[in-house]
Design a protein around this motif. Structure first.
Motif, PDB file in Angstrom:
ATOM      1  N   ASN A  15       0.651  -1.125  -0.033  1.00  0.00           N
ATOM      2  CA  ASN A  15      -0.078  -0.017  -0.070  1.00  0.00           C
ATOM      3  C   ASN A  15       1.123   1.370   0.120  1.00  0.00           C
ATOM      4  OD1 ASN A  15       0.538   0.843   2.718  1.00  0.00           O
ATOM      5  ND2 ASN A  15      -0.773  -1.007   3.112  1.00  0.00           N
ATOM      6  N   GLN A  16       0.235   2.343  -0.156  1.00  0.00           N
ATOM      7  CA  GLN A  16       0.927   3.680  -0.415  1.00  0.00           C
ATOM      8  C   GLN A  16       1.831   4.136   0.874  1.00  0.00           C
ATOM      9  OE1 GLN A  16      -1.089   6.917  -2.306  1.00  0.00           O
ATOM     10  NE2 GLN A  16      -0.280   8.305  -0.787  1.00  0.00           N
ATOM     11  N   THR A  17       0.974   3.872   2.141  1.00  0.00           N
ATOM     12  CA  THR A  17       1.734   4.269   3.274  1.00  0.00           C
ATOM     13  C   THR A  17       2.989   3.536   3.508  1.00  0.00           C
ATOM     14  OG1 THR A  17      -0.610   4.605   4.480  1.00  0.00           O
ATOM     15  CG2 THR A  17       1.263   4.302   5.775  1.00  0.00           C
ATOM     16  N   GLN A  18       2.917   2.065   3.338  1.00  0.00           N
ATOM     17  CA  GLN A  18       4.082   1.386   3.473  1.00  0.00           C
ATOM     18  C   GLN A  18       5.151   1.938   2.543  1.00  0.00           C
ATOM     19  OE1 GLN A  18       4.106  -2.373   1.393  1.00  0.00           O
ATOM     20  NE2 GLN A  18       5.579  -3.274   2.493  1.00  0.00           N
ATOM     21  N   LEU A  19       4.885   2.219   1.252  1.00  0.00           N
ATOM     22  CA  LEU A  19       5.882   2.756   0.564  1.00  0.00           C
ATOM     23  C   LEU A  19       6.418   3.858   0.879  1.00  0.00           C
ATOM     24  CD1 LEU A  19       7.238   3.054  -2.526  1.00  0.00           C
ATOM     25  CD2 LEU A  19       5.307   3.899  -3.449  1.00  0.00           C
ATOM     26  N   ALA A  20       5.507   4.951   1.274  1.00  0.00           N
ATOM     27  CA  ALA A  20       6.178   6.361   1.784  1.00  0.00           C
ATOM     28  C   ALA A  20       6.972   6.200   3.119  1.00  0.00           C
ATOM     29  CB  ALA A  20       4.783   7.316   2.405  1.00  0.00           C
ATOM     30  N   GLN A  21       6.733   5.272   3.714  1.00  0.00           N
ATOM     31  CA  GLN A  21       7.745   5.127   5.112  1.00  0.00           C
ATOM     32  C   GLN A  21       8.917   4.394   4.689  1.00  0.00           C
ATOM     33  OE1 GLN A  21       6.107   2.637   8.337  1.00  0.00           O
ATOM     34  NE2 GLN A  21       7.055   3.833   9.714  1.00  0.00           N
ATOM     35  N   LEU A  22       8.895   3.400   3.486  1.00  0.00           N
ATOM     36  CA  LEU A  22      10.182   2.969   3.301  1.00  0.00           C
ATOM     37  C   LEU A  22      11.164   3.909   2.554  1.00  0.00           C
ATOM     38  CD1 LEU A  22       8.911  -0.525   2.212  1.00  0.00           C
ATOM     39  CD2 LEU A  22      10.502   0.044   4.322  1.00  0.00           C
ATOM     40  N   ILE A  23      10.414   4.591   1.646  1.00  0.00           N
ATOM     41  CA  ILE A  23      11.158   5.836   1.127  1.00  0.00           C
ATOM     42  C   ILE A  23      11.972   6.734   2.158  1.00  0.00           C
ATOM     43  CG2 ILE A  23      11.219   7.726  -0.470  1.00  0.00           C
ATOM     44  CD1 ILE A  23       8.914   6.364  -2.079  1.00  0.00           C
ATOM     45  N   ALA A  24      10.991   7.276   3.257  1.00  0.00           N
ATOM     46  CA  ALA A  24      11.429   8.205   4.163  1.00  0.00           C
ATOM     47  C   ALA A  24      12.513   7.439   4.852  1.00  0.00           C
ATOM     48  CB  ALA A  24      10.287   8.458   5.113  1.00  0.00           C
ATOM     49  N   LEU A  25      12.662   6.028   5.067  1.00  0.00           N
ATOM     50  CA  LEU A  25      13.690   5.451   5.858  1.00  0.00           C
ATOM     51  C   LEU A  25      14.809   5.097   5.014  1.00  0.00           C
ATOM     52  CD1 LEU A  25      11.224   3.000   7.857  1.00  0.00           C
ATOM     53  CD2 LEU A  25      12.613   4.973   8.821  1.00  0.00           C
ATOM     54  N   GLY A  26      14.859   5.454   3.839  1.00  0.00           N
ATOM     55  CA  GLY A  26      16.156   5.188   3.097  1.00  0.00           C
ATOM     56  C   GLY A  26      16.221   3.862   2.510  1.00  0.00           C
ATOM     57  N   ARG A  27      15.024   3.116   2.388  1.00  0.00           N
ATOM     58  CA  ARG A  27      14.953   1.719   1.931  1.00  0.00           C
ATOM     59  C   ARG A  27      14.709   1.282   0.440  1.00  0.00           C
ATOM     60  NH1 ARG A  27      15.124  -1.217   6.568  1.00  0.00           N
ATOM     61  NH2 ARG A  27      16.113   0.068   8.173  1.00  0.00           N
ATOM     62  N   THR A  28      14.095   2.498  -0.374  1.00  0.00           N
ATOM     63  CA  THR A  28      13.793   2.130  -1.614  1.00  0.00           C
ATOM     64  C   THR A  28      13.606   3.479  -2.400  1.00  0.00           C
ATOM     65  OG1 THR A  28      12.325   0.887  -3.019  1.00  0.00           O
ATOM     66  CG2 THR A  28      11.190   2.227  -1.036  1.00  0.00           C
ATOM     67  N   VAL A  29      13.325   3.543  -3.751  1.00  0.00           N
ATOM     68  CA  VAL A  29      12.879   4.726  -4.321  1.00  0.00           C
ATOM     69  C   VAL A  29      11.925   4.137  -5.385  1.00  0.00           C
ATOM     70  CG1 VAL A  29      14.733   3.881  -6.216  1.00  0.00           C
ATOM     71  CG2 VAL A  29      13.885   6.133  -6.219  1.00  0.00           C
ATOM     72  N   ALA A  30      11.029   5.160  -5.816  1.00  0.00           N
ATOM     73  CA  ALA A  30       9.881   4.761  -6.489  1.00  0.00           C
ATOM     74  C   ALA A  30       9.740   5.737  -7.645  1.00  0.00           C
ATOM     75  CB  ALA A  30       8.532   4.444  -5.651  1.00  0.00           C
ATOM     76  N   VAL A  31       8.955   5.331  -8.826  1.00  0.00           N
ATOM     77  CA  VAL A  31       8.917   6.152  -9.982  1.00  0.00           C
ATOM     78  C   VAL A  31       7.459   6.275 -10.041  1.00  0.00           C
ATOM     79  CG1 VAL A  31       9.042   6.237 -12.630  1.00  0.00           C
ATOM     80  CG2 VAL A  31      10.670   5.416 -11.194  1.00  0.00           C
ATOM     81  N   PHE A  32       6.977   7.521 -10.257  1.00  0.00           N
ATOM     82  CA  PHE A  32       5.585   7.621  -9.963  1.00  0.00           C
ATOM     83  C   PHE A  32       5.238   8.890 -11.226  1.00  0.00           C
ATOM     84  CE2 PHE A  32       4.804   5.442  -6.322  1.00  0.00           C
ATOM     85  CZ  PHE A  32       3.502   5.171  -6.262  1.00  0.00           C
ATOM     86  N   PRO A  33       3.731   9.164 -11.584  1.00  0.00           N
ATOM     87  CA  PRO A  33       3.481  10.332 -12.215  1.00  0.00           C
ATOM     88  C   PRO A  33       3.821  11.592 -11.436  1.00  0.00           C
ATOM     89  CG  PRO A  33       1.765   8.696 -12.460  1.00  0.00           C
ATOM     90  CD  PRO A  33       3.005   8.156 -11.189  1.00  0.00           C
ATOM     91  N   ASP A  34       4.054  12.825 -12.134  1.00  0.00           N
ATOM     92  CA  ASP A  34       4.136  14.226 -11.386  1.00  0.00           C
ATOM     93  C   ASP A  34       3.348  14.363 -10.500  1.00  0.00           C
ATOM     94  OD1 ASP A  34       6.142  16.492 -11.458  1.00  0.00           O
ATOM     95  OD2 ASP A  34       4.182  17.477 -11.633  1.00  0.00           O
ATOM     96  N   SER A  35       1.715  13.974 -10.604  1.00  0.00           N
ATOM     97  CA  SER A  35       0.991  14.360  -9.564  1.00  0.00           C
ATOM     98  C   SER A  35       1.028  13.768  -8.277  1.00  0.00           C
ATOM     99  CB  SER A  35      -0.414  13.873 -10.356  1.00  0.00           C
ATOM    100  OG  SER A  35      -0.485  12.671 -10.568  1.00  0.00           O
ATOM    101  N   ALA A  36       1.910  12.797  -7.991  1.00  0.00           N
ATOM    102  CA  ALA A  36       2.186  12.056  -6.765  1.00  0.00           C
ATOM    103  C   ALA A  36       2.762  13.198  -5.981  1.00  0.00           C
ATOM    104  CB  ALA A  36       3.136  10.912  -6.977  1.00  0.00           C
ATOM    105  N   ARG A  37       3.243  14.211  -6.256  1.00  0.00           N
ATOM    106  CA  ARG A  37       3.774  15.114  -5.495  1.00  0.00           C
ATOM    107  C   ARG A  37       2.919  15.647  -4.288  1.00  0.00           C
ATOM    108  NH1 ARG A  37       8.324  18.053  -7.639  1.00  0.00           N
ATOM    109  NH2 ARG A  37       8.828  17.379  -9.670  1.00  0.00           N
ATOM    110  N   ALA A  38       1.705  15.600  -4.873  1.00  0.00           N
ATOM    111  CA  ALA A  38       0.624  15.967  -3.674  1.00  0.00           C
ATOM    112  C   ALA A  38       0.571  15.190  -2.444  1.00  0.00           C
ATOM    113  CB  ALA A  38      -0.921  15.353  -4.360  1.00  0.00           C
ATOM    114  N   TRP A  39       0.949  13.698  -2.307  1.00  0.00           N
ATOM    115  CA  TRP A  39       1.135  13.164  -1.103  1.00  0.00           C
ATOM    116  C   TRP A  39       2.588  12.919  -0.632  1.00  0.00           C
ATOM    117  CZ3 TRP A  39       4.076   8.395  -1.299  1.00  0.00           C
ATOM    118  CH2 TRP A  39       4.549   7.975  -2.637  1.00  0.00           C
ATOM    119  N   LEU A  40       3.540  13.610  -0.822  1.00  0.00           N
ATOM    120  CA  LEU A  40       4.865  13.497  -0.506  1.00  0.00           C
ATOM    121  C   LEU A  40       5.146  13.920   0.943  1.00  0.00           C
ATOM    122  CD1 LEU A  40       7.156  14.475  -3.553  1.00  0.00           C
ATOM    123  CD2 LEU A  40       6.237  12.278  -2.877  1.00  0.00           C
ATOM    124  N   TRP A  41       6.115  13.356   1.687  1.00  0.00           N
ATOM    125  CA  TRP A  41       6.148  13.843   2.976  1.00  0.00           C
ATOM    126  C   TRP A  41       7.389  14.756   3.018  1.00  0.00           C
ATOM    127  CZ3 TRP A  41       6.464   8.526   6.140  1.00  0.00           C
ATOM    128  CH2 TRP A  41       5.075   7.893   6.141  1.00  0.00           C
TER     129      TRP A  41
END
Length: 285
Positions: free
Chosen positions: A220-246
């Motif tokens: 899910n998206q919450t899991q992805l957001a946390q793993l990116i914030a922890l420095g564990r992964t990177v993701a590729v998304f449409p530009d409109s995904a900026r709306a949910w960035l931490w």
């Protein structure tokens, strides 16, 4: 023999997906012998072998592969017909004049809000129930009738079998931990983010399976957001995904990623006046 019963298709699809009569029978809630007889009778009626049976187990013939594909689509269509009919009659505890709109969670947020606001201002507008979905789930939800219409994103979602209207085209971004050296770059390429040992690309399911790779499996998206914030992964998304960035995320444009086209899609055979009104509003945005 040019017709098939829904029961026969359901039996065959279970066996074809499990490739094991015992597991298929358990899944269907029936004994194995009558299931085996039903499949044999189906093969006799249809006139071609659908399964190859040997000591190692069961596998599909070429004809069986075709029936599995067509059978899934047919079962989805019958399920969709029942769900949409119940929804139209208010039998699912919702109002009669209601449309279910499937969207990727937090995807195209600004566009979605504009669409909902514009349609709500129309006379006789139906109630819109927004159904947030996981990665690439809109297609299946629309096909099986859980939704009446969906916002789909090419090339990630298949529009095959649907009517659609193009709404928006946008570029793609890499979403990285804010403190990573790549986050300071003005632009990146797909090659830049596809081979970073400490930041493997996140993986999410397509049609129920995860692609191979060292990156984490995303549910899910919450899991992805946390793993990116922890420095564990990177993701590729449409530009409109900026709306949910931490605050712990950074977004860097990708120079060579294909554009993402957002479509509003609906079943080609739909005769819903409410749906026609929503599509008309979407096309005018």
């Amino acid at each position: 023999m040019d017709t098939l019963e829904t029961r026969e298709l359901r039996y065959f699809v279970a066996v074809a997906e499990e490739l094991h009569f015992g597991r298929a029978a358990e899944r269907l809630g029936m004994a194995q012998p009558p299931l085996s007889r039903a499949i044999q009778q189906l093969e006799r009626r249809i006139g071609v072998p659908l399964l190859e049976r040997n000591r190692r187990g069961v596998c599909l013939t070429g004809a069986g592969e075709v029936l599995l594909h067509e059978g899934r689509a047919a079962l989805d269509a019958t399920t969709a017909a029942a769900r949409r009919t119940r929804r139209a009659g208010g039998a699912d505890s919702g109002p009669r004049n209601r449309l279910v709109l499937a969207v990727k969670a937090a995807g195209s947020h600004e566009l979605l809000q504009k669409l909902l606001d514009a349609y709500a201002a129309e006379p006789d507008a139906a109630e819109i129930e927004v159904l947030p979905c996981g990665m690439c789930e809109q297609e299946g939800i629309l096909r099986d009738g859980r939704a009446d219409v969906a916002l789909m994103h090419a090339p990630f979602n298949s529009l095959a079998g649907f009517d659609s209207e193009e709404l928006m085209t946008e570029g793609q971004i890499a979403i990285l931990p804010a403190g990573h050296p790549l986050a300071a770059r003005k632009t990146l390429s797909l090659a830049d983010v596809s081979d970073v040992p400490e930041l493997p690309l996140a993986r999410w399911p397509r049609h129920g399976t995860y692609p191979p790779g060292p990156g984490p499996e995303i549910h899910n998206q919450t899991q992805l957001a946390q793993l990116i914030a922890l420095g564990r992964t990177v993701a590729v998304f449409p530009d409109s995904a900026r709306a949910w960035l931490w605050a712990e995320h950074a977004a860097v444009p990708l120079t060579d990623a294909p554009p993402v086209v957002t479509h509003i899609a609906w079943p080609a055979h739909s005769r819903s006046l409410a749906l026609a009104g929503l599509i008309r509003t979407a096309a005018q945005l």
